[in-house]
Design a protein around this motif. Structure first.
Motif, short mmCIF file in Angstrom:
data_model
loop_
_atom_site.label_atom_id
_atom_site.label_comp_id
_atom_site.label_asym_id
_atom_site.label_seq_id
_atom_site.Cartn_x
_atom_site.Cartn_y
_atom_site.Cartn_z
N GLU A 126 0.52 2.98 -2.06
CA GLU A 126 1.30 1.97 -0.85
C GLU A 126 0.44 0.77 -0.55
O GLU A 126 1.34 -0.24 -0.40
N LEU A 130 2.33 -3.85 -1.01
CA LEU A 130 2.26 -4.79 0.42
C LEU A 130 1.72 -6.17 0.20
O LEU A 130 2.24 -7.24 0.73
N ALA A 134 3.91 -8.91 2.18
CA ALA A 134 3.48 -8.83 3.55
C ALA A 134 2.63 -10.55 3.89
O ALA A 134 3.05 -10.98 5.02
N VAL A 165 8.93 -6.03 5.64
CA VAL A 165 7.78 -6.05 6.46
C VAL A 165 8.10 -6.89 7.29
O VAL A 165 7.32 -6.96 8.24
N ALA A 292 -1.29 -1.87 9.82
CA ALA A 292 -0.99 -0.74 9.15
C ALA A 292 -1.71 0.61 9.88
O ALA A 292 -1.07 1.60 9.97
N PRO A 299 4.95 0.14 3.96
CA PRO A 299 5.77 -0.17 3.08
C PRO A 299 7.03 0.94 2.66
O PRO A 299 6.78 2.16 2.82
#
Length: 332
Positions: A126, A130, A134, A165, A292, A299
């Motif tokens: 994960e 990102l 991100a 995102v 997060a 994600p």
């Protein structure tokens, strides 16, 4: 099994070339770098464009190792690095362009400014999904548009890699978020707290009338480019801000200018390509980790799993627009 002085890697020798499985010298952490044992390598549409030789803005001299995003464990720390130590779990957008080794390998020596501690509640897979998305979303919404609580924010391509995102970052700061995408993505966008808008129904003028009483949106993030950016110029309100991660075409500025609105482009690769502004990428990722870990950013992952042996299939899915979320290559 690689020796301590070598590592397994995938090398591409020519545009549109095959991935060559090989064993090469393992890098060392130089001044300002950390050596990362890579656990996961994110696959982005940009990777496929670079491999095909269709990304003049993202030069990567061949032969080369691809893979822009990564997550892994710090194996060693180079001179003048104080923020990381052996054993740290980290992630970042660290190579795969500009002649910098990418993440489709067992190890990479990466600029410590480009990485951050990975979110503790996310897996390596994960986390590797990102960084590029991100950072691109953050630079547009936060750095350029100064998104704020209570603003109406429109994300064009809201369920895409950058879009989903951006939706979550805007929601995290308290914005009222609307997202244009296909009808099949509506439930997912609602789950993120956004109001979905079907791209196949109505005009942008209809949506401005319906969702803003004709005033226009305070911030519009175009993640599609082309007609998407023209749409953004029509959707933004007076004194509003438009940002785009794909603003490479030719566009009429009158719809923007007559509303005294502003436009900013986002080119996330600049720090990698030029060396300028790299520390800010690490700063952004620390904020992404915070979001997060607070449960405000996750994600969207394709359910399929990939190893180094499956990279060709992952690229094929991206090129064919068949991915249902982010694709990641798991190295271990």
């Amino acid at each position: 099994m690689s020796s301590k002085s070598t590592m397994k890697a995938l090398v591409v020798d020519a545009p549109q070339g095959a991935f060559r499985h090989t064993e090469i010298a393992r890098p060392d952490a130089a001044k300002g770098q950390v050596l990362v044992r890579i656990q996961a390598s994110g696959v982005n549409p940009l990777d496929t464009k670079i491999r095909a030789g269709n990304a003049a803005h993202a030069r990567h001299p061949l032969p080369a190792i691809f893979g822009i995003d990564m997550a892994g464990i710090v194996e060693a720390v180079g001179p003048d690095v104080t923020g990381f130590r052996r054993g740290d779990a980290v992630y970042g957008m660290t190579g795969g362009v500009g002649g910098i080794q990418g993440s489709l390998a067992e190890f990479a020596a990466v600029d410590a400014d480009l990485i951050a501690l990975k979110p503790s509640n996310l897996s390596m897979r994960e986390a590797a999904a990102l960084p590029l998305a991100a950072i691109t979303a953050w630079e547009g919404l936060v750095d350029r548009a100064k998104v704020a609580s209570g603003q109406r924010v429109l994300v064009i391509g809201g369920a895409g890699g950058v879009g989903h995102v951006a939706v979550q970052i805007a929601r995290a700061v308290g914005a009222d978020v609307y997202a244009i995408d296909g009808a099949a993505k509506a439930d997912y966008l609602r789950s993120l707290g956004a109001t979905p808008i079907d791209r196949a129904v109505g005009t942008i003028e209809d949506h401005v009338a319906t969702y803003t009483a004709g005033r226009g949106f305070d911030v519009v993030y175009d993640t599609v480019g082309g007609a998407g950016l023209d749409m953004a110029f029509k959707a933004v309100g007076r004194f509003g801000r438009v940002v785009s991660a794909l603003g490479w075409g030719t566009h009429a500025l009158a719809p923007l200018s007559f509303k005294a609105a502003s436009y900013s482009g986002v080119f996330t690769l600049l720090p990698l390509l030029t060396g300028e502004g790299r520390a800010h990428h690490g700063e952004i990722l620390r904020e992404v980790t915070r979001l997060a870990e607070a449960g405000k950013l996750l994600p969207r992952m394709d359910s399929r799993r990939f190893s180094l042996a499956d990279v060709v299939e992952a690229h094929r899915l991206i090129e064919g627009r068949e991915a249902e979320g982010k694709l990641v290559i798991e190295i271990d």
